[in-house]
Design a protein around this motif. Structure first.
Motif, PDB file in Angstrom:
ATOM      1  N   MET A   1       0.836  -1.208   0.000  1.00 29.19           N
ATOM      2  CA  MET A   1       0.000   0.000   0.000  1.00 29.19           C
ATOM      3  C   MET A   1       0.867   1.253   0.000  1.00 29.19           C
ATOM      4  SD  MET A   1      -2.935  -1.025   2.774  1.00 29.19           S
ATOM      5  CE  MET A   1      -4.127  -2.340   2.488  1.00 29.19           C
TER       6      MET A   1
ATOM      7  N   PHE B   1      -7.556   6.676   3.156  1.00 28.94           N
ATOM      8  CA  PHE B   1      -8.123   5.944   2.016  1.00 28.94           C
ATOM      9  C   PHE B   1      -8.102   4.437   2.261  1.00 28.94           C
ATOM     10  CE2 PHE B   1      -7.407   3.564  -1.931  1.00 28.94           C
ATOM     11  CZ  PHE B   1      -8.541   3.912  -2.656  1.00 28.94           C
ATOM     12  N   PHE B   2      -6.961   3.928   2.721  1.00 30.04           N
ATOM     13  CA  PHE B   2      -6.832   2.488   2.951  1.00 30.04           C
ATOM     14  C   PHE B   2      -7.350   2.067   4.328  1.00 30.04           C
ATOM     15  CE2 PHE B   2      -3.466   2.910  -0.345  1.00 30.04           C
ATOM     16  CZ  PHE B   2      -3.877   1.892  -1.199  1.00 30.04           C
ATOM     17  N   GLU B   3      -7.749   3.068   5.143  1.00 27.43           N
ATOM     18  CA  GLU B   3      -8.208   2.792   6.502  1.00 27.43           C
ATOM     19  C   GLU B   3      -7.147   2.041   7.290  1.00 27.43           C
ATOM     20  OE1 GLU B   3     -11.956   0.805   6.080  1.00 27.43           O
ATOM     21  OE2 GLU B   3     -12.976   2.590   5.313  1.00 27.43           O
ATOM     22  N   GLU B   4      -5.881   2.498   7.148  1.00 27.24           N
ATOM     23  CA  GLU B   4      -4.720   1.908   7.817  1.00 27.24           C
ATOM     24  C   GLU B   4      -3.900   3.017   8.461  1.00 27.24           C
ATOM     25  OE1 GLU B   4      -3.189  -0.584   8.818  1.00 27.24           O
ATOM     26  OE2 GLU B   4      -4.117  -2.346   7.902  1.00 27.24           O
TER      27      GLU B   4
ATOM     28  N   PHE C   1      -4.550  -0.800  -4.983  1.00 24.09           N
ATOM     29  CA  PHE C   1      -5.665   0.077  -4.653  1.00 24.09           C
ATOM     30  C   PHE C   1      -6.995  -0.691  -4.599  1.00 24.09           C
ATOM     31  CE2 PHE C   1      -2.484   3.019  -6.339  1.00 24.09           C
ATOM     32  CZ  PHE C   1      -2.505   4.009  -5.365  1.00 24.09           C
TER      33      PHE C   1
ATOM     34  N   ARG D   1      -8.292  -1.932  -1.004  1.00 24.34           N
ATOM     35  CA  ARG D   1      -9.492  -1.213  -0.560  1.00 24.34           C
ATOM     36  C   ARG D   1     -10.662  -2.159  -0.318  1.00 24.34           C
ATOM     37  NH1 ARG D   1     -11.518   3.345   1.892  1.00 24.34           N
ATOM     38  NH2 ARG D   1     -13.569   3.870   1.036  1.00 24.34           N
TER      39      ARG D   1
END
Length: 433
Positions: free
Chosen positions: A47, A106-109, A229, A233
């Motif tokens: 990522m 965006f990646f919730e990380e 992506f 995601r």
């Protein structure tokens, strides 16, 4: 065989040797790291690297390709290319530092934010690399290219494995990537005596050709980084790590055998570009070599995936077996499409490369989104197979017209490895049963 043909063949041997040596180091590294780290660690770093690559590709003008294709390039062309690389690298580093927060969201990380900010230095390091190393390929001095590539890979390896043992998490991969870039910077000046200077005097001449290469690089980024992506995601870091390691293994014959052959062939194609008959002969010779390596390698990968995964990666990676089987054939079709790209570039037709890559992306991305939502990483692998199968005949249809030849000579170069691979598959299948 002509003198130039012998140089191309010798260069291909050097480049395949360099890539195999580099890959042996990488394979050992991957196997060791797979035992020490989790799929989610690999996915997390993928990522972060995808965000870095996105910014790098937006400023990637492929000036090395322009300098090789432009046989009469002078010092001012090299210096202008180096100066632009620095400018773009610095700008990319600043933007990436600011994008760290949005990327993590965006990646919730949340862990991504610190990683991206540290890795933001990568484009700046690369921008300062000595542009003079292009001469290794342009002058067909592939023994020097071998030393350069090998030393970079080894420098990363000796850092990342001990760190993985000590830390046991994704930070070992982050440091390894950074050390590889730093090694490339230092070695570029140690191995090449050329000393570039700041200059923009040849900007018009370089950008006339490179504008199409930049468009190609952007579309290739969308092509190669789509899983990061889309899968990241939709399915999360674990699924992405599983897919990316499977992709790396399945595409190994393409990346480690075909890519170095193409790298060696392009300077020769550029020298032959004024003689269509000679270019045709060179292309067919290269495709014969690619077929000899790639077709049996892909078939062998498909047949032995059930052995590769538990032995090399361990039980926590068993979900990679069906992915490797599918991606092995996607990799074969993709590899057969790569060499025509260098023929188009040698002929001064970068626009064709850009349009074909755009077609690939236009087909792959929506198909991958739908398939991943439906079947996870397996669906993404099927998307790769379907897209490659559609674009392959289109690529060769255009190429054969450019070279003014029919399909017969190409089939003559490929039927033997196809027949031999079929016999090998039958024998292995019978042995397994």
């Amino acid at each position: 065989m002509t003198t130039l043909g012998r140089q191309m063949a010798k260069g291909a041997v050097w480049m395949v040797g360099a890539r195999l040596t580099e890959r042996m180091i990488g394979l050992v590294s991957t196997v060791v790291l797979a035992r020490l780290l989790l799929p989610s660690d690999f996915g997390l770093v993928s990522m972060a690297i995808s965000v870095i690559a996105m910014l790098e590709v937006l400023g990637s003008f492929s000036f090395d390709v322009v300098l090789i294709q432009k046989q009469d390039a002078e010092r001012r062309h090299y210096d202008t290319a180096w100066t632009f690389n620095i400018i773009v690298g610095a700008a990319s580093a600043l933007v990436l530092f600011g994008l760290a927060g949005p990327a993590a969201a965006f990646f919730e990380e949340p862990r991504l934010e610190a990683m991206v900010r540290i890795l933001a230095v990568l484009p700046l390091i690369t921008g300062f690399e000595n542009i003079g190393t292009v001469e290794f390929r342009k002058k067909l001095e592939f023994n020097k290219e071998f030393k350069f590539l090998f030393a970079k890979k080894l420098s990363s390896f000796v850092v990342v494995v001990p760190l993985a043992i000590a830390l046991g998490n994704y930070w070992a991969l982050v440091v390894g990537v950074t050390m590889g870039r730093c090694a490339g910077l230092v070695l570029s000046y140690v191995l090449q005596p050329y000393r570039p200077r700041l200059s923009l005097s040849a900007r018009g001449e370089l950008f006339d050709f490179s504008k199409w290469l930049m468009a190609t690089n952007i579309t290739q980024f969308l092509l190669h980084r789509a899983p990061d992506f889309i899968i990241g995601r939709i399915s999360g870091a674990g699924a992405l790590g599983l897919f990316n390691v499977s992709h790396e293994i399945a595409y190994m014959p393409s990346n480690e055998l075909v890519a170095p052959i193409n790298r060696a062939a392009f300077p020769g194609y550029a020298k032959k570009s004024g003689d269509l008959s000679s270019l045709r002969r060179g292309f067919l010779d290269v495709m014969s070599m690619i077929g000899l390596f790639m077709i049996p390698a892909a078939v062998g990968m498909f047949l032995t995936a059930h052995l590769i995964v538990p032995v090399a990666l361990g039980s926590k990676w068993l979900g990679a077996e069906p992915l490797i089987r599918l991606l092995a054939f996607a990799g074969l079709m993709f590899a057969l499409q790569t060499n025509p790209v260098y023929v188009y570039l040698a002929l001064g037709k970068p626009r064709v490369v850009t349009l074909l890559t755009m077609l690939y992306v236009a087909l792959l991305q929506p198909l991958m989104i739908a398939a991943t939502k439906l079947a996870g990483p397996i669906g993404a692998a099927w998307a790769y197979v379907g897209t490659a199968a559609i674009v392959l005949p289109i690529t060769y249809g255009i190429l054969l017209r450019k070279l003014e030849m029919g399909p017969g000579p190409l089939f003559a170069q490929l039927w033997r490895p196809v027949a031999a691979s079929g016999a090998m598959a039958a024998a292995v299948h019978a042995l397994i049963l």
